[in-house]
Motif scaffolding. Structure first.
Motif, PDB file in Angstrom:
ATOM      1  N   ALA A  89      37.021  29.675  38.862  1.00 24.13           N
ATOM      2  CA  ALA A  89      37.391  28.394  39.467  1.00 24.13           C
ATOM      3  C   ALA A  89      36.811  27.239  38.670  1.00 24.13           C
ATOM      4  O   ALA A  89      37.484  26.214  38.457  1.00 24.13           O
ATOM      5  N   GLU A  90      35.596  27.394  38.192  1.00 20.45           N
ATOM      6  CA  GLU A  90      34.967  26.348  37.389  1.00 20.45           C
ATOM      7  C   GLU A  90      35.707  26.125  36.071  1.00 20.45           C
ATOM      8  O   GLU A  90      35.678  25.020  35.515  1.00 20.45           O
ATOM      9  N   HIS A  91      36.372  27.178  35.578  1.00 26.24           N
ATOM     10  CA  HIS A  91      37.131  27.070  34.335  1.00 26.24           C
ATOM     11  C   HIS A  91      38.607  26.764  34.582  1.00 26.24           C
ATOM     12  O   HIS A  91      39.445  26.944  33.692  1.00 26.24           O
ATOM     13  N   GLY A  92      38.933  26.323  35.786  1.00 25.50           N
ATOM     14  CA  GLY A  92      40.266  25.835  36.071  1.00 25.50           C
ATOM     15  C   GLY A  92      41.252  26.856  36.609  1.00 25.50           C
ATOM     16  O   GLY A  92      42.423  26.515  36.848  1.00 25.50           O
ATOM     17  N   PHE A  93      40.810  28.103  36.821  1.00 22.59           N
ATOM     18  CA  PHE A  93      41.718  29.100  37.370  1.00 22.59           C
ATOM     19  C   PHE A  93      41.525  29.134  38.883  1.00 22.59           C
ATOM     20  O   PHE A  93      40.567  29.705  39.399  1.00 22.59           O
ATOM     21  N   ASN A  94      42.457  28.519  39.581  1.00 20.56           N
ATOM     22  CA  ASN A  94      42.352  28.408  41.046  1.00 20.56           C
ATOM     23  C   ASN A  94      43.285  29.379  41.753  1.00 20.56           C
ATOM     24  O   ASN A  94      43.621  29.193  42.923  1.00 20.56           O
ATOM     25  N   ALA A  95      43.704  30.440  41.044  1.00 20.28           N
ATOM     26  CA  ALA A  95      44.681  31.379  41.583  1.00 20.28           C
ATOM     27  C   ALA A  95      44.056  32.725  41.902  1.00 20.28           C
ATOM     28  O   ALA A  95      44.664  33.776  41.697  1.00 20.28           O
ATOM     29  N   ALA A  96      42.847  32.707  42.423  1.00 23.37           N
ATOM     30  CA  ALA A  96      42.154  33.923  42.855  1.00 23.37           C
ATOM     31  C   ALA A  96      41.329  33.585  44.087  1.00 23.37           C
ATOM     32  O   ALA A  96      40.967  32.423  44.305  1.00 23.37           O
ATOM     33  N   PRO A  97      41.033  34.579  44.916  1.00 25.13           N
ATOM     34  CA  PRO A  97      40.202  34.299  46.092  1.00 25.13           C
ATOM     35  C   PRO A  97      38.823  33.796  45.677  1.00 25.13           C
ATOM     36  O   PRO A  97      38.298  34.169  44.625  1.00 25.13           O
ATOM     37  N   ARG A  98      38.246  32.971  46.519  1.00 25.74           N
ATOM     38  CA  ARG A  98      36.870  32.522  46.288  1.00 25.74           C
ATOM     39  C   ARG A  98      35.943  33.296  47.215  1.00 25.74           C
ATOM     40  O   ARG A  98      36.245  33.473  48.396  1.00 25.74           O
ATOM     41  N   PRO A  99      34.816  33.762  46.692  1.00 19.69           N
ATOM     42  CA  PRO A  99      33.886  34.507  47.547  1.00 19.69           C
ATOM     43  C   PRO A  99      33.244  33.610  48.589  1.00 19.69           C
ATOM     44  O   PRO A  99      32.931  32.454  48.317  1.00 19.69           O
ATOM     45  N   VAL A 100      33.079  34.161  49.782  1.00 20.57           N
ATOM     46  CA  VAL A 100      32.404  33.454  50.868  1.00 20.57           C
ATOM     47  C   VAL A 100      30.994  34.009  51.036  1.00 20.57           C
ATOM     48  O   VAL A 100      30.015  33.280  50.957  1.00 20.57           O
ATOM     49  N   ARG A 101      30.900  35.342  51.222  1.00 18.18           N
ATOM     50  CA  ARG A 101      29.573  35.959  51.332  1.00 18.18           C
ATOM     51  C   ARG A 101      29.713  37.467  51.357  1.00 18.18           C
ATOM     52  O   ARG A 101      30.814  38.012  51.546  1.00 18.18           O
ATOM     53  N   LEU A 102      28.592  38.149  51.166  1.00 17.90           N
ATOM     54  CA  LEU A 102      28.482  39.591  51.363  1.00 17.90           C
ATOM     55  C   LEU A 102      27.793  39.817  52.701  1.00 17.90           C
ATOM     56  O   LEU A 102      26.841  39.122  53.039  1.00 17.90           O
ATOM     57  N   THR A 103      28.274  40.786  53.472  1.00 19.10           N
ATOM     58  CA  THR A 103      27.683  41.058  54.778  1.00 19.10           C
ATOM     59  C   THR A 103      26.631  42.161  54.672  1.00 19.10           C
ATOM     60  O   THR A 103      26.589  42.912  53.692  1.00 19.10           O
ATOM     61  N   ALA A 104      25.807  42.259  55.685  1.00 13.91           N
ATOM     62  CA  ALA A 104      24.722  43.239  55.676  1.00 13.91           C
ATOM     63  C   ALA A 104      25.238  44.667  55.751  1.00 13.91           C
ATOM     64  O   ALA A 104      24.528  45.610  55.371  1.00 13.91           O
ATOM     65  N   ASP A 105      26.464  44.849  56.229  1.00 13.85           N
ATOM     66  CA  ASP A 105      26.997  46.207  56.381  1.00 13.85           C
ATOM     67  C   ASP A 105      27.909  46.619  55.223  1.00 13.85           C
ATOM     68  O   ASP A 105      28.731  47.518  55.355  1.00 13.85           O
ATOM     69  N   GLY A 106      27.760  45.961  54.071  1.00 10.40           N
ATOM     70  CA  GLY A 106      28.455  46.401  52.864  1.00 10.40           C
ATOM     71  C   GLY A 106      29.886  45.932  52.726  1.00 10.40           C
ATOM     72  O   GLY A 106      30.687  46.588  52.057  1.00 10.40           O
ATOM     73  N   ARG A 107      30.208  44.792  53.338  1.00  8.08           N
ATOM     74  CA  ARG A 107      31.545  44.244  53.195  1.00  8.08           C
ATOM     75  C   ARG A 107      31.478  42.890  52.503  1.00  8.08           C
ATOM     76  O   ARG A 107      30.398  42.302  52.376  1.00  8.08           O
ATOM     77  N   GLU A 108      32.611  42.419  52.035  1.00 11.88           N
ATOM     78  CA  GLU A 108      32.663  41.110  51.393  1.00 11.88           C
ATOM     79  C   GLU A 108      33.661  40.232  52.119  1.00 11.88           C
ATOM     80  O   GLU A 108      34.629  40.719  52.701  1.00 11.88           O
ATOM     81  N   GLN A 109      33.393  38.939  52.082  1.00 13.10           N
ATOM     82  CA  GLN A 109      34.305  37.967  52.653  1.00 13.10           C
ATOM     83  C   GLN A 109      34.788  37.046  51.543  1.00 13.10           C
ATOM     84  O   GLN A 109      34.007  36.554  50.732  1.00 13.10           O
ATOM     85  N   LEU A 110      36.118  36.844  51.523  1.00 10.57           N
ATOM     86  CA  LEU A 110      36.765  36.030  50.511  1.00 10.57           C
ATOM     87  C   LEU A 110      37.771  35.111  51.188  1.00 10.57           C
ATOM     88  O   LEU A 110      38.218  35.390  52.301  1.00 10.57           O
ATOM     89  N   THR A 111      38.139  34.040  50.511  1.00 10.95           N
ATOM     90  CA  THR A 111      39.142  33.154  51.084  1.00 10.95           C
ATOM     91  C   THR A 111      40.502  33.835  51.090  1.00 10.95           C
ATOM     92  O   THR A 111      40.847  34.588  50.179  1.00 10.95           O
TER      93      THR A 111
END
Length: 271
Positions: free
Chosen positions: A49-71
């Motif tokens: 995203a910093e390099h101008g590629f806005n066509a991928a999900p952005r990470p939100v956070r990792l959860t304590a139970d081994g999952r990830e959250q993305l936009t």
């Protein structure tokens, strides 16, 4: 991804095989199993995203139970039965354009060599750029018949651009023998011409065009080995898919067809 239904955990999203039944949407956030490389992958997505590629999900956070959250990225995904727009030349060109944009941004981002990136579909030759490695129909978001985003970077690993193009070509040309293609995509698709369209829309160099037919055969062998590993591990999703799609005979047929048409693809890419 397409909604399958409302569940207590959120809205179940279908599409893809690796995390089947384990991906949910909650409003603007998608929650899914986190790959082992998640921390480094999240850093890479932020750098894209910093390099101008806005066509991928952005990470939100990792959860304590081994999952990830993305936009969540709204749009359409070409799930079976394929919609009419999925195999148009417009769609194909847009996939090539989008992959090139990803690579241009990725090439400017240093790959963390200390990370254990997934090797199952990675370029055996290695490389200094992080490739997606799984630009299949399930992992491209469309709007108005054009590719606008890539999702599911679980299998991303260092490699060469031509490897990612070869992996992409397998699905979007698609590189299937006529018997395997029957019932999956529209009849009469000109595979050599569509491979040329993908190469042109991506902007492959003359050297990469010369390499591509060999790399496609290598990538197909890697995909077959990946399926074999999942089946040997008892993965019910892959076992069922293998059975429904013609078993190992289908893989044999595809690989023979690719070898038999090697020179045809070489000529199409060089003319």
């Amino acid at each position: 991804m397409t909604a399958e239904g409302e569940m207590a955990e959120g809205e179940a999203l279908v599409g893809g095989m690796m995390n089947a039944g384990a991906v949910f949407r909650r409003g603007a956030v998608v929650e899914r199993p986190a790959p082992r490389s998640a921390r480094a992958l999240h850093a890479h997505l932020l750098a894209l995203a910093e390099h101008g590629f806005n066509a991928a999900p952005r990470p939100v956070r990792l959860t304590a139970d081994g999952r990830e959250q993305l936009t969540f990225i709204p749009g359409d995904v070409a799930l079976p039965p394929l919609p009419c727009w999925a195999m148009t030349e417009t769609a194909l060109r847009s996939v090539g354009n989008l992959l090139r944009r990803l690579h241009d941004a990725s090439a400017a981002i240093a790959v963390d060599a200390g990370v254990e990136w997934p090797r199952s579909l990675a370029d055996p030759a290695g490389g200094t750029m992080l490739c997606h490695n799984d630009v299949c129909l399930d992992n491209v978001v469309f709007r108005d018949g054009r590719a606008v985003a890539l999702i599911d970077f679980d299998l991303a690993a260092p490699g060469r651009a031509v490897w990612d193009v070869a992996m992409t070509a397998r699905y979007w040309v698609p590189l299937l023998d006529p018997a395997s293609a029957a019932g999956f995509c529209p009849t009469g698709l000109d595979a050599p011409m569509r491979l040329r369209i993908l190469a042109d829309s991506y902007g492959l160099s003359p050297q990469e065009r010369a390499e591509l037919p060999d790399v496609i055969e290598q990538a197909t062998a890697s995909c077959r080995a990946f399926v074999a590993d999942r089946v040997a591990a008892g993965d019910p999703v892959y076992i069922q898919a293998l059975s429904e799609r013609g078993g190992w005979q289908r893989w044999d047929r595809i690989q023979r067809w690719l070898a038999a048409n090697h020179e045809v693809f070489t000529a199409a890419l060089s003319n």
